[in-house]
Structure formats: C-alpha cells, structure tokens
Design a protein around this motif. Structure first.
Motif, short mmCIF file in Angstrom:
data_model
loop_
_atom_site.label_atom_id
_atom_site.label_comp_id
_atom_site.label_asym_id
_atom_site.label_seq_id
_atom_site.Cartn_x
_atom_site.Cartn_y
_atom_site.Cartn_z
N GLY A 35 0.81 -1.21 0.00
CA GLY A 35 0.00 0.00 0.00
C GLY A 35 0.84 1.25 0.00
N LEU A 36 1.89 1.29 0.83
CA LEU A 36 2.75 2.47 0.90
C LEU A 36 3.62 2.61 -0.34
N THR A 37 4.09 1.49 -0.88
CA THR A 37 4.89 1.54 -2.10
C THR A 37 4.07 2.08 -3.27
N SER A 38 2.80 1.67 -3.36
CA SER A 38 1.93 2.17 -4.42
C SER A 38 1.61 3.64 -4.21
N PHE A 39 1.45 4.01 -2.95
CA PHE A 39 1.22 5.44 -2.65
C PHE A 39 2.40 6.27 -3.13
N LYS A 40 3.62 5.84 -2.81
CA LYS A 40 4.81 6.58 -3.22
C LYS A 40 4.92 6.65 -4.75
N ALA A 41 4.56 5.57 -5.42
CA ALA A 41 4.65 5.52 -6.88
C ALA A 41 3.73 6.54 -7.54
N GLY A 42 2.66 6.90 -6.87
CA GLY A 42 1.72 7.86 -7.44
C GLY A 42 2.10 9.30 -7.23
N ILE A 43 3.15 9.54 -6.45
CA ILE A 43 3.57 10.91 -6.14
C ILE A 43 4.54 11.40 -7.21
N ARG A 44 4.22 12.55 -7.80
CA ARG A 44 5.06 13.12 -8.85
C ARG A 44 6.10 14.09 -8.30
N SER A 45 5.73 14.81 -7.25
CA SER A 45 6.62 15.85 -6.72
C SER A 45 6.56 15.85 -5.20
N ASP A 46 7.75 15.81 -4.58
CA ASP A 46 7.85 15.84 -3.12
C ASP A 46 8.98 16.78 -2.72
N PRO A 47 8.74 18.10 -2.72
CA PRO A 47 9.81 19.06 -2.40
C PRO A 47 10.43 18.84 -1.03
N SER A 48 9.69 18.26 -0.11
CA SER A 48 10.22 18.05 1.23
C SER A 48 11.16 16.86 1.32
N ASN A 49 11.18 16.01 0.28
CA ASN A 49 12.02 14.82 0.23
C ASN A 49 11.73 13.83 1.37
N ARG A 50 10.50 13.90 1.90
CA ARG A 50 10.17 12.98 2.98
C ARG A 50 10.00 11.55 2.49
N LEU A 51 9.70 11.36 1.21
CA LEU A 51 9.51 10.02 0.67
C LEU A 51 10.79 9.44 0.07
N LYS A 52 11.85 10.25 0.04
CA LYS A 52 13.09 9.82 -0.58
C LYS A 52 13.66 8.58 0.09
N ASN A 53 13.53 8.50 1.40
CA ASN A 53 14.10 7.38 2.15
C ASN A 53 13.11 6.27 2.41
N TRP A 54 12.00 6.26 1.65
CA TRP A 54 11.06 5.14 1.75
C TRP A 54 11.64 3.98 0.94
N THR A 55 12.65 3.32 1.49
CA THR A 55 13.30 2.20 0.82
C THR A 55 13.40 1.04 1.79
N GLY A 56 13.67 -0.12 1.26
CA GLY A 56 13.79 -1.29 2.10
C GLY A 56 12.43 -1.91 2.38
#
Length: 476
Positions: A35-56
């Motif tokens: 669910g969270l991976t699909s949510f991140k995939a739908g985001i085009r722009s994240d100026p805050s870079n809060r999703l950048k480290n959604w890895t692992g």
C-alpha cells in the motif's frame, strides 16, 4: 598516524549510525508495504524529500510512518503540509495521485495528508478500519480533491477547505463510530442524505457543512442524531421549515443557522444565510442546553421574537439578523439575564431603544444596526463588559453624551454612523484606551475634536466623515 586514521573511521561510523535509522531487516506486513509503495509511486513531486528514504522492507522506520508495537501494522501515515525539520518549520505540498492501494492499510488509525495536492481525475476510495484506539481520524484538509466517496469506521472526518464537488454519498451513514464530520468550504451540492433511520451515526457530536451549495431542507431525521452538540449549515441554499424533530437533540448546545462563526470545538450551531422558512417550531423550547441560536438571514419572517426564548436557561447568544422582525424590542427579553451576545440587526424594529438594554451584566455584543429605531441612546448602556456596540443606520437622535461614553472602558468596536446624532464629541472619548474601531460618520456632530482622541493607543479605524467638525486634528 595509523591510530589517527582509526579514530577518524570510528567517528564516521558513530555519526553515520546516529544520523540514520537502522533497518534491521524486519519486514512490514506485506499489505502495508504494498500500500505504501503504491502510494509513493503515485507521487510526482515531493519538495520536502520525505519520501526519498522510503526504501527497504521495514516501512515502520520510514518517515511519517508509525506502527503498532505489538502487531507491527502501520497505524499512522502522517505527512502534514506544515512540518518541522532541524527545529525549523516549513510549509510544503506533495503533488500526485492517491493510489487506491492505500486501502490495504487496514490497521490505519490516523491518516494526515494535509500537504497532498491530489489530481482532480482521481476519486478517493478509502476503507479504513478502526482499531482499539479512540483516536482514529482522517484529515485531508487543504487538499485539491474533487470527490469523496466512502470511508468506513472513522471517528473524525475532516475534508474542509478543498474543492470537493458532487453530492454527499448516502453511504456516509455507515460511519457508525463517527464523532466529527467537517466538510466546511467546498462545492458540495444536493440534499443532506443522513441519517436515514434511527440508530445511524449515533456518536456524531460535531457536524460542519457550511459554505457549500447544499439544497433541500433540514432533514426531519436530524432528530436521530442524539449525540449532536454542534451543527453548522450556514451559507448554503437550504430552504423549507425547521423540523420540530430538532427538539429531540437534547445534547445540542448551539444552533447557528444552524452568521458565519469560526469553527472551533466550542459548540456552535449555525443554519444562517440559507432560505429556511418560519415559523420556528415551539418544540425547540425544550432545548434546555442550548447556548447559541443563530438563524440569521433566512426567510423566517418572525414578526416578533418568540417569547419561549426567555425560557431557555442556557441561552446566551442570540443571532436573529435579517429575520423580518417587526415592531418594538420586546420587554420580555430583559429577563434573559445570561445574555452575552444579541444581534437583531437588519430587521424592521421601530420605537425606542429600551432603558433595560444595558441590564444584562455579561453583555459583550449588542447589534441593533440597520433598523428604524427612533430615540435617543439611553444612558443606561454603560455596561463595562460591553466590547461591541453597533447601532448604525437607524434614526437615533440626541448627543453622544447620552450614552455615558466614559463608561465603556473596555469597548473595542463602536459604530454609531448613519444616524441623526448632534452635539460634540466629548473629551471622555479618550478614556476608551482599548478602542480599535470608532465610526461616527454621517451624523450631525460638530465643534472641535477633543485633544484626548490622541490617547486611544489601540485605535486602528477612525471614521468621522460627513459631520460638522471644525478646528485642528489633534496630535501628540
């Protein structure tokens, strides 16, 4: 030299570990991870870079994600538009599509996407199950969404200040645990679809639907909302009578047409600025806990203020602006000693301002503007608790000395414009040190302006035009 290199290497490892979350490899629940991976995939722009480290695979360590310690299921998805980093605060937004896969987060208790700007071609389909926590909520305020369709078992639903359109779905009645619904300031239309039967939404305490395009009447089934304390329906296109079933809302504290009041957790019931028709059902006299009644600017054509108002022991704020009230200000209102705010503006009141009008010891706001009152201003209006006095656009005569202006030591807003007042502006005006707005325009006041006028240090707005003042403008 070698020892120095070892020391530098050691410090690098300590700093690196201290600044990063350690992913111990423990995987999230597969549904949460998907669910969270699909949510991140739908985001085009994240100026805050809060999703950048959604890895692992350990999403419980991702920024903005909190998991239940026992179940390891995602309990919070928290990406507000206003966030803090390194003790500094930032306002940001995330742009993209809201993936339907977010519904896989079935243990979600808090969903805050206040910084998310969702593309208008995406609908919101949420099926969020409440857990044992009593704090389950959904907050999507400040987004740019177009449709809300369904959400299950939430306790708080805040979709205010968006661009939501369409009708409120009838399926909203299935929110059996809902306590707060706030759809303030959207483009919603159609009729209010709930509740449809007894027992539905029995926990609903706060209902805010103002500033939309809702039509139809106030449903008679509102009487089923037995826990309702606050309802605001202001600034819609509602019409028809007020149903007598509202008498069953014994928990309700405030009914504001049911004038635009700022939403807070202070109970406010508003239905002002619609096309609600009279007469008011006498059954409303049973609302013993009612504190605020705002029916302003409807088609009530009350002719007079219902006498049963004075029998409501908790009633302290009455707003009946633009309700077609005729004749004198009734004497029986003086028995409502708990009055804090009284607004009878924009009606057809005639006669005099009664001497008892200043007797309520807690009175803070008195608005009798835009009527046809013909009298002098009684000297009894000297209540030191008064903060707002608006008598503009009447036919009031006499001098300003008549009101004992020096008694209003705490008044902040005074509007006596568009009347027939004469005489001078007394030196005692300088005692009104907390005054922020003073409007005496369009009268027949004259003589020099008092030097004490310069003593009002908080004054932001002063209007004296269209009078007969002479002399110099007072200064320091």
């Amino acid at each position: 030299m070698r020892s120095q290199l070892l020391w530098v290497l050691f410090m690098f490892i300590v700093i690196t570990v201290g600044d990063c979350k350690v992913d111990n490899g423990e995987a999230c629940h597969p549904n949460d991870l998907q669910g969270l991976t699909s949510f991140k995939a739908g985001i085009r722009s994240d100026p805050s870079n809060r999703l950048k480290n959604w890895t692992g695979i350990n999403c419980c360590n991702w920024e903005g994600i909190s998991c239940d310690n026992a179940t390891r299921r995602v309990a919070e998805l928290y990406l507000p538009g206003f966030y803090t980093w390194n003790d500094a605060s930032f306002q940001t937004s995330i742009d993209g599509l809201l993936s339907p896969s977010i519904t896989l987060l079935t243990s979600l208790e808090v969903l805050d996407l206040g910084g998310l700007s969702i593309s208008p071609d995406r609908f919101l389909h949420l099926s969020v199950q409440a857990s044992q926590s009593s704090e389950s909520s959904l907050c999507l305020a400040t987004n740019s969404m177009v449709h809300y369709q369904k959400a299950w078992a939430l306790e708080e639903l805040d979709l205010s200040y968006n661009s939501l359109s369409g009708k409120i779905p009838p399926s909203i009645t299935k929110l059996g645990s809902i306590s707060v619904i706030d759809f303030d300031t959207n483009n919603l239309e159609g009729e209010i679809p709930f509740p449809s039967s007894s027992g539905q939404m029995s926990s609903l305490r706060f209902l805010i639907l103002d500033s939309n395009r809702l039509t139809g009447g106030i449903p008679s089934t509102f009487g089923y909302l037995t826990s309702l304390e606050t309802v605001s329906l202001a600034n819609n296109r509602l019409q028809g009578p007020i149903p007598s079933s509202l008498a069953g809302l014994q928990s309700v504290r405030d009914i504001s047409q049911w004038q635009q009041l700022v939403w807070s957790y202070t109970p406010i019931d508003s239905i002002s600025q619609n096309m609600i028709q009279g007469p008011l059902p006498h059954e409303m006299a049973s609302l013993q806990n009612l504190k605020t009644l705002d029916l302003s600017f409807n088609l009530l054509n009350l002719s007079s203020i219902p006498k049963w108002f004075v029998g409501l022991p908790s009633l302290s704020q009455i707003y009946l602006a633009g309700c077609g009230i005729l004749g004198d200000i009734p004497d029986y209102l003086k028995t409502t000693g708990s009055l804090i705010e009284l607004d009878l503006s924009a009606n057809h009141l005639t006669g005099t301002i009664p001497a008892w009008i200043g007797s309520p010891t807690q009175l803070y706001l008195l608005n009798l503007s835009v009527n046809s009152l013909i009298s002098e201003i009684p000297a009894t209006i000297t209540n030191r608790t008064l903060g707002v006095l608006d008598l503009h656009s009447n036919k009031l005569t006499g001098t300003i000395n008549q009101i004992g202006i020096g008694g209003y030591l705490g008044i902040k807003y005074l509007n006596l414009s568009h009347n027939l007042l004469t005489g001078r502006l007394p030196p005692s005006v300088g005692k009104l040190e907390f005054m922020q707005s003073l409007d005496l325009s369009y009268n027949k006041l004259g003589s020099d302006l008092p030097v004490s006028l310069a003593n009002i240090s908080f004054l932001e707005r002063l209007k004296l035009q269209k009078n007969r003042f002479t002399g110099e403008i007072p200064g320091e």
